[in-house]
Design an enzyme around this catalytic site. Structure first.
Site, PDB file in Angstrom:
ATOM      1  N   GLN A  87      -9.675 -36.407  64.637  1.00  0.00           N
ATOM      2  CA  GLN A  87      -8.368 -37.016  64.846  1.00  0.00           C
ATOM      3  C   GLN A  87      -7.302 -35.938  65.074  1.00  0.00           C
ATOM      4  O   GLN A  87      -6.405 -36.108  65.901  1.00  0.00           O
ATOM      5  CB  GLN A  87      -7.984 -37.894  63.650  1.00  0.00           C
ATOM      6  CG  GLN A  87      -6.760 -38.766  63.888  1.00  0.00           C
ATOM      7  CD  GLN A  87      -6.978 -39.819  64.964  1.00  0.00           C
ATOM      8  OE1 GLN A  87      -8.109 -40.273  65.183  1.00  0.00           O
ATOM      9  NE2 GLN A  87      -5.921 -40.209  65.650  1.00  0.00           N
ATOM     10  N   SER A  99      -5.012 -42.488  60.482  1.00  0.00           N
ATOM     11  CA  SER A  99      -5.734 -43.189  61.541  1.00  0.00           C
ATOM     12  C   SER A  99      -6.728 -44.204  61.002  1.00  0.00           C
ATOM     13  O   SER A  99      -7.546 -43.887  60.135  1.00  0.00           O
ATOM     14  CB  SER A  99      -6.494 -42.181  62.413  1.00  0.00           C
ATOM     15  OG  SER A  99      -7.297 -42.845  63.357  1.00  0.00           O
ATOM     16  N   HIS A 122      -9.188 -45.176  62.655  1.00  0.00           N
ATOM     17  CA  HIS A 122     -10.517 -44.722  63.083  1.00  0.00           C
ATOM     18  C   HIS A 122     -11.219 -43.933  61.992  1.00  0.00           C
ATOM     19  O   HIS A 122     -12.444 -43.907  61.935  1.00  0.00           O
ATOM     20  CB  HIS A 122     -10.402 -43.881  64.353  1.00  0.00           C
ATOM     21  CG  HIS A 122     -10.256 -44.694  65.596  1.00  0.00           C
ATOM     22  ND1 HIS A 122     -11.297 -45.398  66.159  1.00  0.00           N
ATOM     23  CD2 HIS A 122      -9.175 -44.932  66.382  1.00  0.00           C
ATOM     24  CE1 HIS A 122     -10.877 -46.024  67.247  1.00  0.00           C
ATOM     25  NE2 HIS A 122      -9.588 -45.755  67.403  1.00  0.00           N
ATOM     26  N   GLU A 137      -2.260 -52.004  72.647  1.00  0.00           N
ATOM     27  CA  GLU A 137      -3.590 -51.460  72.939  1.00  0.00           C
ATOM     28  C   GLU A 137      -4.610 -52.591  72.964  1.00  0.00           C
ATOM     29  O   GLU A 137      -5.217 -52.919  71.938  1.00  0.00           O
ATOM     30  CB  GLU A 137      -3.986 -50.422  71.884  1.00  0.00           C
ATOM     31  CG  GLU A 137      -3.124 -49.176  71.916  1.00  0.00           C
ATOM     32  CD  GLU A 137      -3.687 -48.058  71.058  1.00  0.00           C
ATOM     33  OE1 GLU A 137      -4.694 -48.296  70.353  1.00  0.00           O
ATOM     34  OE2 GLU A 137      -3.124 -46.958  71.081  1.00  0.00           O
TER      35      GLU A 137
END
Length: 520
Positions: free
Chosen positions: A405, A431, A433, A485
């Protein structure tokens, strides 16, 4: 996506929410009492409580709680309805309900700064008598309301006037005991003289303090014991506002026949103000809840022998459907929880957290794993898309380490500048993710154009079936801090994803009742 986003924060009372397993156990029937806003919900409650009208109506502010807290038990004692109003204008829905109720008397609670003279003037056209009950501050108003409604009272409930949860939960309990709620400056070292005089004039012999010593001091408790005698004073409190409500209801409604239990959000007051009168009239408990789930302690109460129906009060923006389904709470701070909230205000803790990972077994641009519990959901969703004739979806990005990241973020800052990069990419440690619950999806070799494709439309419409939500929707940048997104989906589990969809939510922040996080 290429961001990070979900962490936690559940103010003190929410922090303690424990994990609980299966929400699928049988429980009492559930319904909802609500309107289009707090005023319409107030009217919905009034129609249930007073189908044939009433002689008296208390009119209280819908945007300021203190003056209204004592009014609920006072209204029950007077056989009166209670309606919320905006401070400077009587909402049309409330005016219509006043016409239906056809009261002889309207009591406006609080000074002109709380409910304006213009509202009082409108009320004068709807009842023969209109009076205002108020004092120089919230405590004096509480005393005025109690004195007007109670000539005597052997029991008095005492609550802080500096916050609303304890007094809201105590309203039905006090009403069922024919007792007033008296607000006090809870952190004072002693009970003020005006309140002492009220207790004497009422002939009170018993006091019930609601809330811990942090909200109503031991000095006030000591004064009550001195005034009323040994064994006269009881304190009902729990570890937080939700537990205090449970303690109040256990003490007041443990032996009532089977019937309704009312449930409101514990983190706002309008709906609880309204339904407190109905619950008090019917001698039924009012519970405070996390807006989106139930704690194990609350679930035990709502599945107990005295509850045959759970009545949620307020719309899904106040109390989500999962509360009615008695879905247990998962942590929104633990990075291993599928409900974890990560955004620009709530970083991962620890920042370098590494989840338990698994290969989802789907087409993948880089062979990224995902969090192990989400792996089956990714595989199932991609298979369903293929079965629907949409071809092959590709996992463009899944789990990212802190180091990965950092690399992506620094690259985007160099290419776009910091401001633009931070609308697209999370800083390391912030994040989604990094939890392994977030995935970016591409179709036909394109990630950023997926929103305009049949695959993107299918995902937007069907991802919830597999436990995913579209995390960064169009028009939500002011809340999430990120541009739209259409490729970024977040695994939250099928139960929450379905409730999120049914409630029409567009950000996880809004669903969890957390502040917007547009910037770090």
């Amino acid at each position: 996506m290429r961001l990070g986003i979900l962490s936690v924060i559940v103010a003190s009372a929410l922090v303690a929410v424990s994990l609980w397993a299966s929400p699928q156990t049988a429980h009492a029937a559930t319904d909802r009492i609500s309107g289009s806003d707090r005023y319409a919900t107030s009217v919905a409650v009034s129609k249930l409580a007073f189908p044939n009208g009433t002689d008296t109506v208390y009119l209280v502010s819908g945007v300021n709680y203190p003056d209204a807290l004592s009014a609920g038990p006072a209204a029950v004692a007077s056989g009166a309805a209670m309606l919320l109003t905006a401070p400077t204008a009587l909402p049309a829905v409330v005016a219509a309900e006043l016409q239906r109720l056809a009261p002889e008397r309207i009591i406006v609670v609080g000074g002109a700064a709380t409910i304006s003279n213009s509202v009082e003037n409108v009320a004068r056209g709807l009842a023969a008598t209109v009076e205002r009950q108020s004092g120089t501050d919230r405590y004096a108003t509480s005393l005025a309301v109690v004195r007007a409604a109670f000539e005597s009272a052997s029991t008095v409930y005492v609550a802080t006037g500096a916050d609303y949860p304890d007094a809201l939960a105590a309203g039905p309990a006090a009403s069922s005991a024919h007792a007033p709620i008296v607000l006090v400056p809870g952190r004072a070292n002693d009970l003020d003289s005006a309140t002492r005089d009220l207790l004497v004039d009422l002939g009170a012999t018993r006091a019930v303090i609601v809330g811990g010593a942090g909200v109503v001091s031991t000095g006030i408790e000591s004064r009550l014991r001195t005034m009323l005698g040994t064994g006269s004073t009881t304190r009902l409190a729990g570890a937080d506002r939700l537990a205090t409500a449970i303690a109040i209801n256990r003490a007041s409604f443990a032996t009532v026949p089977r019937g309704d239990a009312y449930v409101v959000t514990g983190f706002n007051y309008p709906d609880a103000l309204s339904v407190g009168v109905l619950a008090g009239m019917r001698a039924r408990p009012l519970y405070l809840s996390v807006p989106y789930c139930v704690t194990s302690q609350l679930r035990a109460q709502l599945t107990g022998a005295t509850v045959s129906r759970v009545r949620l009060v307020g719309g899904v923006g106040a109390v989500r459907g999962m509360v009615g389904d008695l879905v247990g709470c998962l942590s929104i701070t633990d990075p291993a929880s599928p409900w974890v909230l990560v955004n620009k205000r709530t970083p991962l803790r620890p920042a370098t957290y590494t989840p338990a990972l698994a290969d989802p077994g789907v087409a993948s641009a880089w062979g990224d794993p995902v969090q192990k519990d989400a792996a089956w959901a990714v595989r199932s969703m991609f298979a369903a898309a293929s079965a629907a004739g949409l071809g092959q979806l590709t996992l463009q990005s899944g789990y990212r380490s802190y180091a990965s990241q950092s690399s992506i973020f620094n690259r985007d800052v160099a290419a776009r500048g910091r401001a633009a990069a931070e609308r697209l990419t999370a800083r390391p440690g912030y994040s989604e993710h990094q939890t392994g619950f977030a995935i970016d999806i591409s179709a036909n070799g394109c990630m950023e154009c997926i929103g305009g494709t049949a695959q993107g439309r299918w995902l937007a419409q069907n991802a919830w079936r597999y436990g995913f939500i579209l995390r960064y929707e169009s028009g939500q940048t002011h809340i999430t801090g990120y541009d739209h997104e259409p490729w970024h989906f977040r695994y939250v589990g099928t139960t929450l994803a379905e409730d999120y969809r049914e409630g029409g939510f567009r950000s996880l922040e809004a669903y969890l009742g957390r502040p917007a996080a547009p910037s770090y």
